[in-house]
Design an enzyme around this catalytic site. Sequence first.
Site, PDB file in Angstrom:
ATOM      1  CB  CYS A  93      -0.975  -0.023   1.173  1.00 30.59           C
ATOM      2  SG  CYS A  93      -2.360   1.137   0.998  1.00 30.59           S
ATOM      3  CG  HIS A 193      -3.687  -3.641   3.590  1.00 25.56           C
ATOM      4  ND1 HIS A 193      -2.546  -3.284   4.255  1.00 25.56           N
ATOM      5  CD2 HIS A 193      -4.039  -2.562   2.838  1.00 25.56           C
ATOM      6  CE1 HIS A 193      -2.209  -2.047   3.940  1.00 25.56           C
ATOM      7  NE2 HIS A 193      -3.096  -1.583   3.066  1.00 25.56           N
TER       8      HIS A 193
END
Length: 247
Positions: A93, A193
Site C-alpha cells: 500500500c 492487506h
Amino acid sequence: MRLKTAWMYYDIMDLYGDKGNIMTLKKRCEDRGIEFDLHTVGIGENADLSDFDLVFIGGGADKEQESLLPDLLSRKENIAKAIDENTFFLLICGGYQLFGQHYEAADHEKLPGLGFYSYRTDTGKQKTRCIGNIIIEADLDGRKMKLVGFENHGGQTVHVEKPLGRVLHGFGNSFDAGMEGFYDGHVLGTYLHGPLLPKNPELADFVIAKGLAKKNPGFQYEDLQEIETPFANEARQVLFERYKVEQ
C-alpha cells in the site's frame, strides 16, 4: 542458510496488521531451518539497505506517509544501490505508492515519491475508495498464482507498466484498472492487506526464495522444502467459492 531482513518504519507503517507478513516469513523460514535475521529500521536510524536480502515496508495513512517521507527520500541512493545488488523489496500500500512519481493525499497535497518507476498515485474523486475483498491472478517470473487479500485505498495508482496481476474480483490499482500491484523482478508492490502473506503462503515462499537468491545465486522457489498450509488453503477456498473464482 540465512535471510537477512529489514523491516522499515515498523513502528508507523503497520496498517491492517501488516506485521503479520513479517511473522509469516519468520515462521516459514524457521520451519525449514533457515535463520530469519530481522532488523527494524526507523526514522533517522542508520542502515545500509544493500546489505539486506529482503526489505519490507508496510502500509500507512497520509499522516504516517508524510512523517517518514524526508527520511525515505534521504535513502534514495542507498535504496537504488540495494535494488541494483538484488535486494528484494516487498511493499504494501503506502510503501508501494512511495516508490512511484508522487502520492496525492486526500487534501490534494502532492507528496514526492522516490521516482524509481513511472506510476503515480492520485487521490480518488469525492473521497471515494477502493474497498473490499480482492482476488488477483499474478504472474511471478512465469509462475502463475492466485492471490487473495483486502484492499482499502483512496489512492488511484495509474501508469503502472509492469502490474503484479490481473484482477478477478475487486478493484486493484484504481477503480477501472483491471490490474493490481507492481512487479519487476526486484520490487513487488501491492494494495493487498489483511495481511497479505498469511493468506498466500505460496507468495510468502516466493518472497523468501527471491531474498535467499541474493547470497545464494541460482536458488529457486523449487529449492524450498514444502510446508503444509491447510488453514490458509481452507480460508482461500471460501473466497474462491464466494466470488465464483476457480482455484
